[in-house]
Design a protein around this motif. Structure first.
Motif, short mmCIF file in Angstrom:
data_model
loop_
_atom_site.label_atom_id
_atom_site.label_comp_id
_atom_site.label_asym_id
_atom_site.label_seq_id
_atom_site.Cartn_x
_atom_site.Cartn_y
_atom_site.Cartn_z
N ASP A 46 0.83 -1.21 0.00
CA ASP A 46 0.00 0.00 0.00
C ASP A 46 0.87 1.26 0.00
O ASP A 46 0.58 2.23 -0.70
N LYS A 47 1.93 1.23 0.81
CA LYS A 47 2.83 2.39 0.88
C LYS A 47 3.52 2.62 -0.46
O LYS A 47 3.66 3.76 -0.91
N SER A 104 1.05 4.11 -2.80
CA SER A 104 0.83 5.50 -2.42
C SER A 104 2.00 6.37 -2.86
O SER A 104 1.80 7.46 -3.42
N CYS A 105 3.20 5.90 -2.64
CA CYS A 105 4.39 6.67 -3.04
C CYS A 105 4.46 6.80 -4.56
O CYS A 105 4.84 7.85 -5.08
#
Length: 103
Positions: free
Chosen positions: A20-21, A24-25
């Motif tokens: 997820d990170k 998102s990034c």
């Protein structure tokens, strides 16, 4: 045994959060890239506007110069017209005098 079962779940949870990170990034990097491109385009548009303004300023200066020259020419033409009118009147007077003498 309970701890060995929680570790795979914890690992999967961490992998999910990490995924997820990363997503998102990636989205943030894409948004940042778009902003940089917009800024670049804005700078390009501003540069073009500045160039156009300089061109227009030159055209205005050239037009002012042309108008000033035309004004001078107009003044000279008016002087010439006045001189021609005086000569025509003088010519009429001479013609009248000649007619008077011829009688």
């Amino acid at each position: 045994m309970a701890s060995s079962e929680t570790q795979p779940r914890f690992g999967q949870s961490v992998k999910g959060l990490l995924s997820d990170k990363v997503t998102s990034c990636s989205g943030d990097v894409i948004a940042l890239t778009r902003q940089v491109l917009k800024g670049s385009r804005s700078q390009e548009l501003l540069s073009q506007a500045a160039r156009n303004m300089v061109i227009q300023e030159d055209a205005i200066l050239h037009s002012e110069d042309s108008l000033r020259k035309m004004s001078i020419i107009t003044t000279h033409l008016q002087y010439q017209q006045e001189a021609i009118q005086k000569n025509v009147e003088h010519s009429k007077n001479l013609q009248d005098q000649l007619r008077h003498l011829m009688k």
